[in-house]
Design a protein around this motif. Structure first.
Motif, mmCIF file in Angstrom:
data_model
loop_
_atom_site.group_PDB
_atom_site.id
_atom_site.type_symbol
_atom_site.label_atom_id
_atom_site.label_comp_id
_atom_site.label_asym_id
_atom_site.label_seq_id
_atom_site.Cartn_x
_atom_site.Cartn_y
_atom_site.Cartn_z
ATOM 1 N N LYS A 98 0.844 -1.198 0.000
ATOM 2 C CA LYS A 98 0.000 0.000 0.000
ATOM 3 C C LYS A 98 0.878 1.246 0.000
ATOM 4 N N ALA A 99 0.767 2.125 1.018
ATOM 5 C CA ALA A 99 1.514 3.380 0.987
ATOM 6 C C ALA A 99 2.878 3.269 1.643
ATOM 7 N N ALA A 100 3.196 2.148 2.240
ATOM 8 C CA ALA A 100 4.452 2.010 2.982
ATOM 9 C C ALA A 100 5.407 1.078 2.254
ATOM 10 N N THR A 101 6.689 1.423 2.327
ATOM 11 C CA THR A 101 7.722 0.563 1.741
ATOM 12 C C THR A 101 8.818 0.356 2.775
ATOM 13 N N ALA A 102 9.127 -0.905 3.050
ATOM 14 C CA ALA A 102 10.179 -1.249 4.000
ATOM 15 C C ALA A 102 11.271 -2.017 3.281
ATOM 16 N N THR A 103 12.498 -1.898 3.791
ATOM 17 C CA THR A 103 13.612 -2.676 3.244
ATOM 18 C C THR A 103 14.305 -3.420 4.376
ATOM 19 N N ARG A 104 14.977 -4.489 4.011
ATOM 20 C CA ARG A 104 15.779 -5.234 4.968
ATOM 21 C C ARG A 104 16.915 -5.927 4.230
ATOM 22 N N GLY A 105 18.032 -6.084 4.926
ATOM 23 C CA GLY A 105 19.191 -6.727 4.327
ATOM 24 C C GLY A 105 20.311 -6.783 5.359
ATOM 25 N N TRP A 106 21.442 -7.199 5.092
ATOM 26 C CA TRP A 106 21.846 -7.839 3.865
ATOM 27 C C TRP A 106 21.853 -9.344 4.074
ATOM 28 N N PHE A 107 21.353 -10.064 3.101
ATOM 29 C CA PHE A 107 21.332 -11.515 3.155
ATOM 30 C C PHE A 107 22.503 -12.028 2.301
ATOM 31 N N ARG A 108 23.461 -12.619 2.952
ATOM 32 C CA ARG A 108 24.620 -13.138 2.213
ATOM 33 C C ARG A 108 24.283 -14.522 1.648
ATOM 34 N N ILE A 109 24.549 -14.709 0.364
ATOM 35 C CA ILE A 109 24.204 -15.972 -0.298
ATOM 36 C C ILE A 109 25.388 -16.440 -1.146
ATOM 37 N N ASP A 110 25.906 -17.617 -0.833
ATOM 38 C CA ASP A 110 27.023 -18.187 -1.596
ATOM 39 C C ASP A 110 26.530 -18.725 -2.941
ATOM 40 N N PRO A 111 27.430 -18.902 -3.894
ATOM 41 C CA PRO A 111 27.037 -19.524 -5.165
ATOM 42 C C PRO A 111 26.411 -20.905 -4.942
ATOM 43 N N ALA A 112 25.375 -21.196 -5.714
ATOM 44 C CA ALA A 112 24.696 -22.498 -5.691
ATOM 45 C C ALA A 112 23.974 -22.760 -4.381
ATOM 46 N N THR A 113 23.612 -21.718 -3.656
ATOM 47 C CA THR A 113 22.839 -21.887 -2.432
ATOM 48 C C THR A 113 21.612 -20.962 -2.460
ATOM 49 N N CYS A 114 20.644 -21.295 -1.599
ATOM 50 C CA CYS A 114 19.440 -20.474 -1.449
ATOM 51 C C CYS A 114 19.356 -19.985 -0.006
ATOM 52 N N LEU B 96 15.359 3.151 -3.015
ATOM 53 C CA LEU B 96 15.017 2.872 -1.626
ATOM 54 C C LEU B 96 16.272 2.965 -0.768
ATOM 55 N N CYS B 97 16.063 3.079 0.533
ATOM 56 C CA CYS B 97 17.187 3.292 1.450
ATOM 57 C C CYS B 97 17.748 1.959 1.942
ATOM 58 N N VAL B 98 19.063 1.923 2.058
ATOM 59 C CA VAL B 98 19.758 0.785 2.648
ATOM 60 C C VAL B 98 20.769 1.331 3.649
ATOM 61 N N ALA B 99 21.374 0.452 4.423
ATOM 62 C CA ALA B 99 22.435 0.823 5.348
ATOM 63 C C ALA B 99 23.642 -0.048 5.061
ATOM 64 N N GLN B 100 24.781 0.345 5.587
ATOM 65 C CA GLN B 100 26.015 -0.376 5.275
ATOM 66 C C GLN B 100 26.001 -1.790 5.850
ATOM 67 N N ILE C 97 14.625 -1.184 7.663
ATOM 68 C CA ILE C 97 14.197 0.210 7.554
ATOM 69 C C ILE C 97 12.703 0.210 7.258
ATOM 70 N N ALA C 98 11.914 0.765 8.173
ATOM 71 C CA ALA C 98 10.460 0.716 8.049
ATOM 72 C C ALA C 98 9.939 1.693 6.997
ATOM 73 N N ALA C 99 10.523 2.873 6.940
ATOM 74 C CA ALA C 99 10.110 3.883 5.950
ATOM 75 C C ALA C 99 11.304 4.108 5.023
ATOM 76 N N ALA C 100 11.327 3.394 3.901
ATOM 77 C CA ALA C 100 12.549 3.299 3.106
ATOM 78 C C ALA C 100 12.583 4.209 1.889
ATOM 79 N N ARG C 101 11.662 5.154 1.808
ATOM 80 C CA ARG C 101 11.710 6.059 0.639
ATOM 81 C C ARG C 101 12.321 7.408 0.974
ATOM 82 N N GLN C 102 12.593 7.665 2.250
ATOM 83 C CA GLN C 102 13.278 8.895 2.652
ATOM 84 C C GLN C 102 14.414 8.511 3.582
ATOM 85 N N CYS C 103 15.628 8.623 3.069
ATOM 86 C CA CYS C 103 16.785 8.139 3.815
ATOM 87 C C CYS C 103 17.150 9.091 4.951
ATOM 88 N N ARG C 104 17.487 8.498 6.086
ATOM 89 C CA ARG C 104 17.960 9.250 7.239
ATOM 90 C C ARG C 104 19.472 9.073 7.363
#
Length: 328
Positions: free
Chosen positions: A40-56, A92-96, A101-108
């Motif tokens: 709806k009106a909200a966009t959230a982001t989350r990360g980072w998910f590290r994934i090796d080759p040939a894995t899920c 969208l906003c990410v962090a190092q 991030i609950a509100a990811a369209r305006q970076c803090r």
């Protein structure tokens, strides 16, 4: 490295899903992924998910309700320059480091904008939703794993080229030499932690080739240039985290190697000490670009929209050189 939308296979339904959402890596890179949930009106982001080759890896557990799901993926800093730029249209906003991030369209403060691509997962027979990250070579799992090993062997200074996911005497010889140099048994190759072992190995000083080591508390971005006698090629940027080392992937036997590095903050702005940028370079002016780059023609950088930076000449007469970046 960030990944292009075209390389992500996905099919998504806006209806609530009652199964896990998984990302599967069929690339020759260890990647870190971030997802965006547009509901709806909200966009959230989350990360980072590290994934090796040939894995899920499961990135959302259980029921998921969203209008859109978006993805940003990058290769680890050990791989240096990005082979392919991200071309997503959602910023969208990410962090190092790991983040939600609950509100990811305006970076803090401490957050940076990144391009995300809308993706759509396919539903598997077990009811889960899955998306695959792939390269143009379209590796299967076995090929992606082997190509990933070949790529890290090359970065570590072993001749496992070409990186093609095809096994052979050259790859096995390079792998055996790598294991012997680290005192590792052959059984570790099938270990789930083998890629972590290899990544750790390429982040330590090596007696051969060029090694950068970051002894500062800041992230360091570095560029390398090589002169093969016919042309000078500069490329970057390689991310070197605090306390880590990195080997830029220098192939062949160039006549001369050059280096430039700069400390940056979480927003990729240059760290300044007494009003001077904290960097490590020299007098050789070579072309660079703010984003990741590879430039084969030097001179007249500004007229081509490039930035000239001063690189230092690296003395490789002993066969190996470690450049340590430290606070003044």
């Amino acid at each position: 490295m960030s990944l292009p939308a075209a390389l992500v296979s996905f099919l998504f339904s806006a209806a609530p899903a009652h199964a896990d959402l998984k990302l599967c890596n069929r690339m020759s890179y260890v990647i870190e992924a971030a997802i965006g949930i547009d509901d709806k009106a909200a966009t959230a982001t989350r990360g980072w998910f590290r994934i090796d080759p040939a894995t899920c890896r499961v990135v959302v557990q259980g029921a998921l309700t969203a209008d859109r799901v978006l993805l940003n993926a990058r290769a680890l800093g050990v791989y240096g320059a990005s082979p392919i730029p991200q071309n997503g249209t959602d910023t969208l906003c990410v962090a190092q480091d790991n983040f939600v991030i609950a509100a990811a369209r305006q970076c803090r403060s401490g957050q940076t904008p990144a391009q995300f691509t809308q993706i759509t997962p396919t539903q598997t027979d077990d009811g889960n939703l899955v998306a695959y990250l792939a390269e143009d070579s379209e590796y299967d799992d076995e090929q992606a794993r082997l190509a990933g090993i070949q790529r890290l062997l090359v970065i570590a200074g072993y001749d496992a080229a070409p990186i093609d996911g095809v096994d052979g005497p050259k790859t096995q010889s390079a792998l055996s030499a790598f294991l012997k140099s680290r005192g590792l048994g052959s059984d570790i190759v099938q270990s789930p932690n083998f890629f972590a072992t290899m990544v750790d190995a390429v982040q330590k000083p090596s007696p051969s080739g060029l090694t950068w080591c970051n002894d500062t508390p800041h992230k360091v971005m570095a560029a390398v240039a090589t002169d093969d006698g016919k042309m000078v090629t500069s490329r970057g940027w390689y991310r070197i985290d605090p306390g880590k080392c990195l080997h830029p992937d220098v192939s062949g036997t160039p006549k001369q190697i050059y280096s430039f590095a700069e400390a940056v903050d979480g927003d990729n702005r240059a760290i300044r000490i007494k009003d001077k940028p904290l960097n490590w370079g020299g007098a050789v002016q070579l072309c660079t670009r703010e984003s990741k780059f590879e430039v084969n023609e030097q001179g007249d950088c500004a007229t081509r929209g490039l930035t000239a930076l001063g690189f230092t000449t690296v003395d490789m007469t002993s066969g190996g050189k470690t450049l340590r970046f430290a606070m003044p």
